[in-house]
Design a protein around this motif. Structure first.
Motif, short mmCIF file in Angstrom:
data_model
loop_
_atom_site.label_atom_id
_atom_site.label_comp_id
_atom_site.label_asym_id
_atom_site.label_seq_id
_atom_site.Cartn_x
_atom_site.Cartn_y
_atom_site.Cartn_z
N UNK A 1 10.96 -30.96 46.84
CA UNK A 1 10.40 -29.79 47.50
C UNK A 1 10.38 -28.53 46.65
N UNK A 2 11.03 -28.57 45.47
CA UNK A 2 10.99 -27.43 44.56
C UNK A 2 10.67 -27.96 43.18
N UNK A 3 9.49 -27.67 42.69
CA UNK A 3 8.96 -28.32 41.49
C UNK A 3 9.88 -28.22 40.27
N UNK A 4 10.46 -27.05 39.97
CA UNK A 4 11.36 -27.01 38.82
C UNK A 4 12.53 -27.98 38.94
N UNK A 5 13.05 -28.14 40.16
CA UNK A 5 14.18 -29.05 40.38
C UNK A 5 13.75 -30.51 40.33
N UNK A 6 12.53 -30.79 40.73
CA UNK A 6 12.01 -32.16 40.63
C UNK A 6 11.82 -32.57 39.18
N UNK A 7 11.40 -31.61 38.35
CA UNK A 7 11.13 -31.91 36.94
C UNK A 7 12.40 -31.95 36.10
N UNK A 8 13.33 -31.06 36.39
CA UNK A 8 14.56 -30.94 35.58
C UNK A 8 15.77 -31.13 36.48
N UNK A 9 16.03 -32.38 36.81
CA UNK A 9 17.06 -32.69 37.80
C UNK A 9 18.45 -32.31 37.33
N UNK A 10 18.72 -32.46 36.04
CA UNK A 10 20.06 -32.14 35.55
C UNK A 10 20.37 -30.66 35.68
N UNK A 11 19.47 -29.82 35.20
CA UNK A 11 19.70 -28.37 35.26
C UNK A 11 19.86 -27.90 36.69
N UNK A 12 19.10 -28.50 37.60
CA UNK A 12 19.09 -28.05 38.98
C UNK A 12 20.06 -28.81 39.88
#
Length: 584
Positions: free
Chosen positions: A247-258
């Motif tokens: 549901x939040x594109x940055x978190x979907x793309x960069x799972x580790x950071x988020x």
């Protein structure tokens, strides 16, 4: 809005599937807004929204008991169990903790912050239920790599023996905090690829029933699946495939950071406050990568938290096979390090202070009895570190400093830390742990000439009389401040000592202090019971020298204010000065 009308699980049961789908979007909006302002565990919660809604639709909490592993994914659960205001309104953001907490709600059954525990805890609830001839469901929720922890596998191993109702929800988002490691996850991958049909099935092999739900972010699919296992008469694993950060594109793309985030700009995902200062993780990874290039026997080990050593994804790639992630398995990390050291390698294991206790036995038995020269770096062992009750860094001094053969070091600056690290990795006589200082990293640029092989030899950095201040690690700078204030107020120049060694005492120096000192003061960034100061007190027990120990009392603190805790424990400069002058 639907979320505003949810005061408990009974309200979820009134909704249609379409309404629950809308509820999920509202919950994500609330989670996103709160996280952007407050920070917190991000990806795990975003991935578990639909599953949590479905759990509360099918089951009847708190009669049916849901136990969450680690608690990284409990925010949606809290929103649906009477605590929504803490996620909807900024003035209430701090009303709840980031973890499962029975003091908040009857829908939480344990205070849980460490990993791999939910299956075993749920087994205990189920066993007690059956002994009392009661009837309800017990559900364990486990995810984000927690299956790699030994206790999770122990719990699964016992679960089949229950011969009663136990439902284990395996939240599989193909991630731990960082990427998954180990053969266990190869089987999960195979099960995902075959939609649960693969003949090779870890859970079935352990005697458990098994159900796979491929659409783990679809409310209807989840409800259908959960209904199939409700009131089961034996232990069953429900393997759900979810998307971390959904549901939040940055978190979907960069799972580790988020996995976890501080406050950020919602539109860009960039932190509100950019981290610009160097810390001990940055220093460590720079040192180790250079060391690895020169020495192929150097290996860095993490137990599921690679960035504690500074190894972000790009740095892990650079290190290649000289970097090992054993998963959330601190016990294996220590035993692996001991084995590498025994066979001529140079292992270093990085760990948060709060997680050291998970592997006390291996440090004692596998490492220190064998005397293997592995290096451990302990981070955030400080009152200035993590402050949730499940993540306190206040106990490692008492835990580690009393294990025979271990050399536990306390640097006060970046330069001392690097010197200790280099000595530890080159020597071949002692298991060594290094406790990085808390608060802001100090770099004084001074060359360190100390020979750390001369175990338990302190350094007197200022010679005085009457009062001697021994400041350990983080609190060495406080000792210097106190000494300066005492001289300003009384004209007495106090002795200041940097002890370096947490695990032993410098008998020669302490004996010499008896000649012209009336008071010896110890300052340590940890609990006093079993800590560093008590060793000094015992030494002076049959003498006329008085000893004042300053540190923290033994207690479970939760979400504390550092300044309040320091004041309550007489750890401010003015309080310490007053106590010393009064004693003199």
């Amino acid at each position: 809005m639907y979320i505003e009308k949810i005061n408990g699980p009974e309200d979820v049961k009134k909704l249609s599937v379409e309404e629950m789908t809308q509820l999920a979007e509202e919950m994500r909006t609330a989670l996103l807004t709160r996280a952007s302002i407050h920070g917190g565990h991000f990806g795990p919660n975003f991935g578990m929204v639909e599953a949590t809604i479905a759990l509360h639709y099918v089951f009847s909490s708190p009669e049916d008991k849901i136990v969450y592993d680690v608690s990284h994914q409990t925010y949606p659960h809290k929103m649906l169990t009477g605590r929504k205001d803490a996620y909807l309104y900024e003035e209430h953001y701090d009303d709840v903790s980031g973890y499962s907490n029975p003091h908040e709600s009857e829908h939480d059954h344990f205070t849980i912050g460490h990993t791999s525990t939910s299956v075993s805890l749920a087994c205990g609830l189920a066993k007690a239920r059956d002994l009392k001839h009661e009837k309800y469901n017990v559900i364990a929720v486990i995810g984000d790599g927690s299956l790699s922890g030994g206790e999770a596998l122990e719990g699964l191993d016992y679960a089949a023996e229950l011969n009663g109702n136990l439902i284990i929800i395996v939240n599989d988002n193909d991630m731990s905090i960082a990427e998954n490691h180990g053969g266990l996850y190869q089987n999960l991958k195979l099960l995902r690829e075959t939609k649960g049909q693969a003949e090779c099935n870890l859970f079935k092999a352990m005697g458990l029933d098994y159900l796979y739900i491929d659409q783990g972010n679809d409310v209807a699919s989840l409800i259908e699946g959960f209904k199939k296992v409700k009131d089961t008469k034996k232990a069953v694993v429900v393997h759900i495939r979810t998307q971390k950060g959904k549901g939040y594109l940055p978190a979907e793309k960069d799972k580790e950071t988020w996995h976890y985030s501080g406050p950020f700009h919602m539109d860009t995902g960039k932190p509100l406050v950019e981290e610009v200062s160097e810390d001990y993780s940055d220093v460590t990874v720079k040192y180790l990568l250079d060391k690895m290039k020169k020495d192929p026997t150097v290996v860095a080990i993490t137990s599921g938290t690679p960035t504690v050593l500074g190894f972000t994804a790009d740095k892990r790639k650079e290190a290649g096979s000289q970097f090992v992630d054993v998963g959330i398995a601190e016990e294996t990390a220590v035993a692996l390090a001991s084995g590498i050291a025994a066979n001529g390698g140079k292992p270093i294991w990085g760990v948060y202070s709060s997680f050291v206790q998970r592997t006390y036995d291996q440090i004692s038995q596998d490492l220190c009895i064998n005397g293997n020269a592995a290096t451990m770096v302990v981070y955030w062992g400080t009152v200035y570190g993590m402050n949730d009750v499940t993540h306190l860094g206040l106990y490692d001094i008492a835990m580690l400093s009393n294990i025979p053969n271990l050399v536990y070091l306390a640097p006060t600056t970046k330069e001392e830390y690097l010197a200790m690290l280099d000595w530890s990795m080159e020597q071949n006589e002692h298991p060594v742990a290094i406790r990085t200082p808390g608060s802001t990293m100090i770099s004084d640029g001074k060359e360190v000439t100390k020979d750390f092989s001369k175990i338990n030899t302190y350094e007197m950095t200022q010679k005085g009389s009457k009062a001697a201040l021994i400041g350990l690690g983080t609190f060495y700078s406080l000792a210097k401040e106190v000494a300066a204030e005492i001289e300003a107020k009384t004209g007495t120049k106090a002795t200041v000592i940097n002890p370096y060694y947490i695990t032993g005492i410098d008998q020669a120096m302490l004996e010499d202090l008896k000649k012209d000192h009336d008071v010896v003061v110890t300052l340590e960034d940890g609990i006093l019971d079993g800590g560093f100061g008590e060793k000094i007190t015992r030494f002076y027990g049959n003498s006329n020298v008085k000893v004042l120990n300053f540190g923290l009392k033994k207690e479970f603190l939760d979400r504390y204010n550092v300044e309040d805790v320091l004041k309550a424990n007489h750890l401010t400069k003015d309080q310490i000065v007053a106590d010393i002058i009064s004693t003199l």
